[in-house]
Design an enzyme around this catalytic site. Structure first.
Site, mmCIF file in Angstrom:
data_model
loop_
_atom_site.group_PDB
_atom_site.id
_atom_site.type_symbol
_atom_site.label_atom_id
_atom_site.label_comp_id
_atom_site.label_asym_id
_atom_site.label_seq_id
_atom_site.Cartn_x
_atom_site.Cartn_y
_atom_site.Cartn_z
ATOM 1 N N LYS A 191 0.838 -1.207 0.000
ATOM 2 C CA LYS A 191 0.000 0.000 0.000
ATOM 3 C C LYS A 191 0.869 1.251 0.000
ATOM 4 O O LYS A 191 1.568 1.536 0.971
ATOM 5 C CB LYS A 191 -0.910 0.059 1.232
ATOM 6 N N GLU A 267 10.166 1.267 10.394
ATOM 7 C CA GLU A 267 11.142 2.339 10.149
ATOM 8 C C GLU A 267 10.397 3.633 10.399
ATOM 9 O O GLU A 267 9.504 3.987 9.620
ATOM 10 C CB GLU A 267 11.630 2.321 8.699
ATOM 11 N N CYS A 301 13.423 11.277 6.801
ATOM 12 C CA CYS A 301 13.548 10.887 8.203
ATOM 13 C C CYS A 301 14.968 11.005 8.747
ATOM 14 O O CYS A 301 15.148 11.216 9.934
ATOM 15 C CB CYS A 301 13.038 9.469 8.369
ATOM 16 N N GLU A 400 10.094 15.751 15.660
ATOM 17 C CA GLU A 400 10.393 15.671 14.225
ATOM 18 C C GLU A 400 9.450 16.620 13.480
ATOM 19 O O GLU A 400 8.237 16.532 13.624
ATOM 20 C CB GLU A 400 10.182 14.240 13.727
HETATM 21 P P1 NAP Z 1 2.339 8.114 8.180
HETATM 22 O O1 NAP Z 1 1.267 9.082 8.312
HETATM 23 O O2 NAP Z 1 2.764 7.334 9.362
HETATM 24 O O3 NAP Z 1 1.903 7.133 7.003
HETATM 25 C C1 NAP Z 1 2.704 6.086 6.539
HETATM 26 C C2 NAP Z 1 1.827 5.056 5.866
HETATM 27 O O4 NAP Z 1 0.956 4.455 6.823
HETATM 28 C C3 NAP Z 1 0.918 5.629 4.799
HETATM 29 O O5 NAP Z 1 0.786 4.694 3.754
HETATM 30 C C4 NAP Z 1 -0.372 5.793 5.560
HETATM 31 O O6 NAP Z 1 -1.503 5.856 4.746
HETATM 32 C C5 NAP Z 1 -0.389 4.539 6.397
HETATM 33 N N1 NAP Z 1 -1.251 4.596 7.551
HETATM 34 C C6 NAP Z 1 -1.725 5.686 8.212
HETATM 35 N N2 NAP Z 1 -2.492 5.294 9.264
HETATM 36 C C7 NAP Z 1 -2.505 3.944 9.258
HETATM 37 C C8 NAP Z 1 -3.116 2.946 10.094
HETATM 38 N N3 NAP Z 1 -3.841 3.282 11.159
HETATM 39 N N4 NAP Z 1 -2.902 1.644 9.803
HETATM 40 C C9 NAP Z 1 -2.141 1.296 8.750
HETATM 41 N N5 NAP Z 1 -1.562 2.176 7.923
HETATM 42 C C10 NAP Z 1 -1.723 3.490 8.173
HETATM 43 O O7 NAP Z 1 3.683 8.758 7.654
HETATM 44 P P2 NAP Z 1 3.852 9.769 6.458
HETATM 45 O O8 NAP Z 1 3.245 11.043 6.887
HETATM 46 O O9 NAP Z 1 3.426 9.154 5.187
HETATM 47 O O10 NAP Z 1 5.441 9.862 6.383
HETATM 48 C C11 NAP Z 1 6.157 10.669 7.208
HETATM 49 C C12 NAP Z 1 6.767 9.906 8.362
HETATM 50 O O11 NAP Z 1 7.480 8.776 7.906
HETATM 51 C C13 NAP Z 1 7.779 10.712 9.124
HETATM 52 O O12 NAP Z 1 7.570 10.591 10.502
HETATM 53 C C14 NAP Z 1 9.109 10.102 8.761
HETATM 54 O O13 NAP Z 1 10.122 10.244 9.671
HETATM 55 C C15 NAP Z 1 8.751 8.695 8.532
HETATM 56 N N6 NAP Z 1 9.704 8.063 7.625
HETATM 57 C C16 NAP Z 1 10.613 7.193 8.136
HETATM 58 C C17 NAP Z 1 11.533 6.581 7.317
HETATM 59 C C18 NAP Z 1 12.527 5.606 7.858
HETATM 60 O O14 NAP Z 1 13.068 4.849 7.082
HETATM 61 N N7 NAP Z 1 12.794 5.572 9.138
HETATM 62 C C19 NAP Z 1 11.531 6.844 5.952
HETATM 63 C C20 NAP Z 1 10.593 7.744 5.459
HETATM 64 C C21 NAP Z 1 9.671 8.332 6.320
HETATM 65 P P3 NAP Z 1 -2.031 7.266 4.164
HETATM 66 O O15 NAP Z 1 -0.887 8.223 4.128
HETATM 67 O O16 NAP Z 1 -2.464 6.868 2.831
HETATM 68 O O17 NAP Z 1 -3.100 7.709 5.069
#
Ligand code: NAP
Ligand code: MG
Length: 496
Positions: A191, A267, A301, A400
């Site tokens: 997804k 991650e 990140c 963050e």
């Molecule tokens: P996010 O809001 O946590 O979303 C990540 C993914 O999870 C999206 O596909 C999202 O879907 C899905 N999701 C949201 N709620 C969910 C639930 N309750 N159950 C299952 N899946 C769910 O993160 P983001 O805003 O896309 O990305 C930013 C974050 O990612 C930052 O905190 C960043 O640090 C972190 N990040 C970490 C790494 C690493 O390798 N450590 C790399 C990149 C990013 P939708 O967005 O479609 O709602």
């Protein structure tokens, strides 16, 4: 569909793909959602709608999981490792063939500059090729116990894995998960994030063309709720590999606990310290400090979002960083500026709120801080922003921000800066700049983070384990570590 403001001619395949209602991939068939519900994906450079995307609900996710389970038991398990390897390599070559299309789709959907999107797509290719090599090298061991017993171990695939990815590196992070999962013999339900589904859906076409059997890879689109939760709550998914925020990572663990105790690897976020000692090679440091602070408009990140500079060189570092930051070009990704927009209006608001909070809590803005007006006013553009602060417990130092905002402060001693570097709930990465080799290694020993970079920043390779400590996650992707992440170890005892 509106792909206005394009200053380049898009590839015909890009235009055709956007025109023909991008579809999900279930059992190698291009499908819309059962309910026919859709959501819009936008171009963050101008707010225009790029395409309507299927919104998957429980029923669609169930179909995807069913297809994956059937493929796992009936087909994929029986495909020889060398044939798996060929298929993964084929996929890499198809991505290379359609490089331009994937780069354009990523840029339109996410906002990032074309040359940065190209770097991501080529990274995905390298990752696939690296793991294509692993298919034939996943071995067990034999263990001496006593002479009348033969004990050996096997590494077996987990079964059906759910891969949930964020919007900041949409294709690249999808491949970070898909490549090792497939190499280890799993079947997948992927997804992408709702803001950036396009490259994953285009990938679906290439997966079929590469020759993967039906059901080995399934791709569903939709928001966290309902689509993401339908995956993380599913009773027939054996593992979730998730990249995203710490907050959602926590929810995924709860879903796993409340359903079938599926394995979870995470991650998550970071707030990485970038530490510059006064004996550093300053040309090296200042050559790229603006990039380790603002790459991908700060939506990464691992970025060095906390810069600590030793007192005697602080003013010089700050002056050069400011000079380079205000010269960074900002614009639509397709014009190849240094920085594109934030991915969404929501992200722009979140980051702007942090900037306001930073000011209220006494931070001193050195440059930036404002949304761009004029011809970029329809997009979600924010100036790269440097905050100077000596308050370690300020919100902008602790949380963050995930936008183009960096905080800089000075320190006196090694012990002081190590304490500051570790004073965070995160532990994703850290960097140190010094010519003193023993100081560098002491820093690497004492700082609690999954990756430590010495005299460099954001160094990655498919062969090197990557993943965070503390609330930055668990489990290591890349390298051999990802093989452990996507297999289970079985011990077989034979009494001779
Ligand atoms: P996010 O809001 O946590 O979303 C990540 C993914 O999870 C999206 O596909 C999202 O879907 C899905 N999701 C949201 N709620 C969910 C639930 N309750 N159950 C299952 N899946 C769910 O993160 P983001 O805003 O896309 O990305 C930013 C974050 O990612 C930052 O905190 C960043 O640090 C972190 N990040 C970490 C790494 C690493 O390798 N450590 C790399 C990149 C990013 P939708 O967005 O479609 O709602
Ligand atoms: Mg988008």
């Amino acid at each position: 569909m509106n792909t206005s403001n394009n200053t380049i001619n898009l590839h015909k395949k890009t235009v055709d793909f956007l025109k023909t209602s991008p579809s999900m991939l279930i059992n190698n068939e291009e499908v819309q959602s059962g309910s026919k519900k859709v959501f819009a994906t936008k171009n963050p450079a101008n707010g225009s709608v790029l395409a309507e995307i299927p919104l998957a609900e429980d029923i669609d996710v169930n179909m995807a999981v069913k297809a994956a389970r059937k493929a796992f038991t009936d087909t994929w398990k029986h495909v020889k490792p060398s044939e798996k390897s060929d298929l993964i390599w084929n996929l890499a070559e198809l991505i290379e063939r359609d490089l331009e299309v994937l780069v354009e789709l990523e840029t339109l959907d996410n906002g990032k500059p074309l040359n940065k999107a190209k770097y991501d797509v080529l990274g995905a290719v390298a990752h696939l090729k690296y793991y294509a090599g692993w298919c034939t090298k996943i071995e067990g061991t034999s263990i001496p116990t006593d002479t009348n017993k033969l004990v050996y171990t096997k590494r077996e695939p987990l079964g059906v894995v759910g891969l949930i990815v964020p919007w900041n590196f949409p294709l690249m992070i999808a491949i970070w998960k898909l490549a090792p999962a497939l190499a280890c013999g799993n079947c997948c339900v992927l997804k992408p994030a709702e803001q950036t589904p396009l490259t994953a859906l285009y990938l679906g076409k290439l997966i079929v063309e590469a020759g993967f059997p039906a059901g080995v890879v399934n791709i569903v689109t939709g928001p966290g709720l309902p689509t993401g939760e339908a995956i993380s709550n599913h009773m027939d998914i054996d593992k979730i590999s998730f990249t995203g925020s710490t907050e959602v990572g926590r929810k995924i663990m709860l879903s796993a606990a409340n359903s079938n105790l599926k394995k979870v690897s995470l991650e998550l976020g970071g707030k990485s310290p970038n530490v510059i000692f006064n004996d550093a090679d300053l040309d090296l440091v200042l050559g790229g400090l603006q990039w380790s602070s603002f790459y991908n408009s700060g939506q990464e990140c691992t970025l060095g979002s906390r810069i600590y500079v030793q007192e005697s060189i602080y003013e010089e570092v700050l002056k050069v960083l400011k000079g380079k930051t205000i010269k960074m070009t900002i614009g639509e990704g397709i014009e190849n500026p240094d920085l594109g927009p934030m991915v969404s209006e929501e992200q722009l608001k979140t980051v702007s709120n942090y900037i306001e909070k930073g000011k209220k809590e006494g931070g001193n803005i050195i440059c930036g801080g404002n949304r761009l007006e004029g011809k970029l006013a329809d997009g979600y553009f924010l100036e790269p922003t440097i905050f100077e602060t000596d308050t370690e417990d300020a919100t902008i130092v602790k949380e963050e921000i995930f936008g183009p905002v960096v905080v800089i402060s000075k320190f006196k001693t090694f012990d002081e800066v190590v304490e500051k570097a570790n004073d965070t709930k995160y532990g994703l990465a850290a960097a140190v700049w010094t010519k003193d080799i023993s100081k560098a290694h002491r820093f690497a020993n004492e700082v609690d983070a999954g990756s430590i970079w010495v005299n460099g920043y954001d160094l990655f390779d498919a062969a090197v384990p990557f993943g965070g400590f503390k609330q930055s996650g668990n489990g290591k992707e890349m390298g051999k570590s990802a093989i452990d992440l996507y297999t289970k170890e079985k011990a077989v005892w034979v009494v001779l």
